[in-house]
Design a protein around this motif. Structure first.
Motif, mmCIF file in Angstrom:
data_model
loop_
_atom_site.group_PDB
_atom_site.id
_atom_site.type_symbol
_atom_site.label_atom_id
_atom_site.label_comp_id
_atom_site.label_asym_id
_atom_site.label_seq_id
_atom_site.Cartn_x
_atom_site.Cartn_y
_atom_site.Cartn_z
ATOM 1 N N MET A 1 -20.873 -26.547 -12.091
ATOM 2 C CA MET A 1 -21.589 -26.308 -10.842
ATOM 3 C C MET A 1 -21.488 -27.527 -9.945
ATOM 4 S SD MET A 1 -25.656 -25.676 -10.139
ATOM 5 C CE MET A 1 -26.032 -27.432 -10.070
ATOM 6 N N SER A 2 -21.191 -27.292 -8.666
ATOM 7 C CA SER A 2 -21.107 -28.380 -7.696
ATOM 8 C C SER A 2 -22.064 -28.114 -6.541
ATOM 9 C CB SER A 2 -19.675 -28.521 -7.158
ATOM 10 O OG SER A 2 -18.769 -28.879 -8.184
ATOM 11 N N THR A 3 -22.468 -29.199 -5.883
ATOM 12 C CA THR A 3 -23.354 -29.114 -4.730
ATOM 13 C C THR A 3 -22.581 -29.572 -3.503
ATOM 14 O OG1 THR A 3 -25.259 -29.633 -6.130
ATOM 15 C CG2 THR A 3 -25.548 -29.865 -3.744
ATOM 16 N N TYR A 4 -22.490 -28.711 -2.498
ATOM 17 C CA TYR A 4 -21.725 -29.019 -1.288
ATOM 18 C C TYR A 4 -22.654 -29.096 -0.075
ATOM 19 C CZ TYR A 4 -17.631 -27.797 -4.093
ATOM 20 O OH TYR A 4 -16.663 -27.747 -5.071
ATOM 21 N N ILE A 5 -22.289 -29.989 0.857
ATOM 22 C CA ILE A 5 -23.062 -30.158 2.088
ATOM 23 C C ILE A 5 -22.129 -29.945 3.279
ATOM 24 C CG2 ILE A 5 -24.708 -31.598 3.327
ATOM 25 C CD1 ILE A 5 -25.455 -31.325 0.401
ATOM 26 N N MET A 6 -22.564 -29.096 4.220
ATOM 27 C CA MET A 6 -21.834 -28.887 5.467
ATOM 28 C C MET A 6 -22.821 -28.908 6.625
ATOM 29 S SD MET A 6 -19.205 -25.770 4.524
ATOM 30 C CE MET A 6 -18.545 -25.731 6.199
ATOM 31 N N VAL B 1 -34.561 -43.565 3.635
ATOM 32 C CA VAL B 1 -35.548 -43.628 2.556
ATOM 33 C C VAL B 1 -35.087 -44.659 1.532
ATOM 34 C CG1 VAL B 1 -36.409 -41.268 2.790
ATOM 35 C CG2 VAL B 1 -34.419 -41.694 1.361
ATOM 36 N N GLU B 2 -36.011 -45.329 0.887
ATOM 37 C CA GLU B 2 -35.648 -46.322 -0.112
ATOM 38 C C GLU B 2 -34.952 -45.656 -1.301
ATOM 39 O OE1 GLU B 2 -38.842 -48.780 -1.314
ATOM 40 O OE2 GLU B 2 -38.916 -49.882 0.594
ATOM 41 N N HIS B 3 -33.865 -46.292 -1.721
ATOM 42 C CA HIS B 3 -33.094 -45.829 -2.879
ATOM 43 C C HIS B 3 -32.675 -44.367 -2.717
ATOM 44 C CE1 HIS B 3 -34.744 -49.516 -4.384
ATOM 45 N NE2 HIS B 3 -35.970 -49.023 -4.415
ATOM 46 N N GLY B 4 -32.278 -44.024 -1.493
ATOM 47 C CA GLY B 4 -31.959 -42.627 -1.224
ATOM 48 C C GLY B 4 -30.666 -42.420 -0.481
ATOM 49 N N MET B 5 -30.529 -41.226 0.013
ATOM 50 C CA MET B 5 -29.340 -40.825 0.751
ATOM 51 C C MET B 5 -29.746 -39.815 1.813
ATOM 52 S SD MET B 5 -25.855 -38.998 -0.718
ATOM 53 C CE MET B 5 -25.418 -40.409 -1.732
ATOM 54 N N ILE B 6 -29.249 -40.015 3.012
ATOM 55 C CA ILE B 6 -29.478 -39.088 4.119
ATOM 56 C C ILE B 6 -28.154 -38.419 4.452
ATOM 57 C CG2 ILE B 6 -30.317 -38.794 6.469
ATOM 58 C CD1 ILE B 6 -32.425 -39.881 4.538
ATOM 59 N N MET C 1 -30.048 -36.563 -6.843
ATOM 60 C CA MET C 1 -28.709 -36.612 -7.421
ATOM 61 C C MET C 1 -28.459 -38.030 -7.920
ATOM 62 S SD MET C 1 -25.933 -34.935 -8.154
ATOM 63 C CE MET C 1 -26.208 -33.414 -7.227
ATOM 64 N N HIS C 2 -28.149 -38.156 -9.191
ATOM 65 C CA HIS C 2 -27.888 -39.459 -9.817
ATOM 66 C C HIS C 2 -29.042 -40.438 -9.574
ATOM 67 C CE1 HIS C 2 -24.018 -37.758 -10.508
ATOM 68 N NE2 HIS C 2 -23.551 -37.958 -9.289
ATOM 69 N N GLY C 3 -30.260 -39.931 -9.614
ATOM 70 C CA GLY C 3 -31.439 -40.772 -9.459
ATOM 71 C C GLY C 3 -31.797 -41.117 -8.031
ATOM 72 N N ARG C 4 -31.032 -40.630 -7.063
ATOM 73 C CA ARG C 4 -31.315 -40.904 -5.653
ATOM 74 C C ARG C 4 -32.015 -39.715 -4.989
ATOM 75 N NH1 ARG C 4 -29.299 -45.015 -2.676
ATOM 76 N NH2 ARG C 4 -27.734 -46.375 -3.632
ATOM 77 N N ARG C 5 -32.958 -40.026 -4.123
ATOM 78 C CA ARG C 5 -33.520 -38.996 -3.257
ATOM 79 C C ARG C 5 -32.473 -38.655 -2.200
ATOM 80 N NH1 ARG C 5 -38.802 -40.700 -0.300
ATOM 81 N NH2 ARG C 5 -38.679 -38.538 0.405
ATOM 82 N N LEU D 1 -18.943 -32.178 2.060
ATOM 83 C CA LEU D 1 -19.075 -33.227 1.062
ATOM 84 C C LEU D 1 -19.572 -32.639 -0.254
ATOM 85 C CD1 LEU D 1 -20.430 -36.779 1.390
ATOM 86 C CD2 LEU D 1 -21.581 -35.274 -0.223
ATOM 87 N N ARG D 2 -18.921 -33.006 -1.349
ATOM 88 C CA ARG D 2 -19.396 -32.625 -2.673
ATOM 89 C C ARG D 2 -20.298 -33.745 -3.175
ATOM 90 N NH1 ARG D 2 -14.722 -30.920 -6.190
ATOM 91 N NH2 ARG D 2 -14.323 -33.158 -6.371
ATOM 92 N N LEU D 3 -21.544 -33.426 -3.393
ATOM 93 C CA LEU D 3 -22.550 -34.452 -3.623
ATOM 94 C C LEU D 3 -22.387 -35.178 -4.947
ATOM 95 C CD1 LEU D 3 -24.951 -35.724 -2.230
ATOM 96 C CD2 LEU D 3 -26.419 -33.978 -3.258
#
Length: 263
Positions: A1-6, A193-198, A145-149, A251-253
């Protein structure tokens, strides 16, 4: 399973489908879209039909163009009700459209609703159903994902408007929602966000006068102070006729691999 963002598909339904083929999108995968499904492109009707039932594994976040569409439909409803007109009559619908154009100068700026009414014979009931779909969309979606928000949002994200107090922002934001939908450079300078991803869009990376300019490629920047990664995935596909380097990105997360449709 993959997670994609568009994001920022802007009526380019065929390009979206090509992207699904390219990434091999399946029922086991997850897709998150960061808004702006309509306007500018040639197949807004198809995009609106798609958002009705995109699939159980698809999460749709709203963009500013989608928000405006819902507002336009609301305005037309108010006109129809005030005039005591039928909501299922095509003549009444066109009348309400013309009155709305007179009231709001930017009403249906891209001609999407006009095209739906005149070329697709869309009824007011159908317009209201699409507007209802949009109003159910969240302004952002959060996952880990991988511990990141990881926050998927159309334009930018801040935890609260207090983060912007005393700052020299490009725009004035009267609500968090306005920041989510319309922030541009402010999203990268003051957001995150701290330790995250936007993961966002809204600002085409083909626009050389904006911070995320990257000649039509995905823009990525890392803020060491907050340990936050920013992505702008709007590679300007809506402007491909005037920007040869523009593309539609996905993007594949899991591994942050990026896929492009460019034509």
């Amino acid at each position: 399973m993959s997670t994609y963002i568009m994001t920022d598909i802007h009526g380019h339904y065929d390009a979206m489908r090509k992207m699904f083929d390219k990434i091999g999108f399946s029922a086991a995968d997850r897709l998150l879209c960061a808004g702006d499904y309509i306007d500018r492109g040639p197949k807004n009707y198809e995009m609106l039909r798609w958002i009705e039932a995109p699939g159980e594994r698809v999460i749709l976040v709203r963009g500013n163009h989608d928000e405006e569409f819902a507002y336009y439909v609301k305005l037309m409803r108010m006109i129809l009700q005030k005039e005591g007109m039928e909501t299922n009559g095509s003549a009444d619908l066109l009348y309400a459209y013309q009155i709305a154009k007179q009231i709001v100068s930017y009403f249906d700026y891209y001609g999407t609703i006009a095209s739906l009414i005149r070329e697709k014979n869309v009824t007011f009931l159908q317009l209201t159903q699409w507007a209802a779909c949009i109003q159910k969309m969240p302004y952002f979606y959060e996952l880990t994902m991988h511990g990141r928000r990881c926050i998927v949002v159309h334009a930018g994200y801040v935890e609260s408007l207090e983060c912007l107090q005393g700052m020299e922002t490009d725009n004035t934001y009267d609500s968090l929602e306005s920041f989510y939908l319309t922030a541009r450079d402010d999203a990268y300078i003051y957001g995150g966000v701290e330790h995250g991803m936007i993961l966002a869009g809204h600002t085409p990376t083909t626009d050389r006068y904006e911070l995320p300019f990257n000649q039509g490629k995905v823009y990525r920047v890392y803020d060491e102070e907050t340990d936050c990664v920013f992505y702008d995935l709007d590679c300007g596909y809506a402007f491909k006729d005037v920007s040869p380097k523009a593309g539609l990105a996905c993007l594949r997360l899991e591994d942050e691999e990026i896929f492009y449709i460019q034509e």
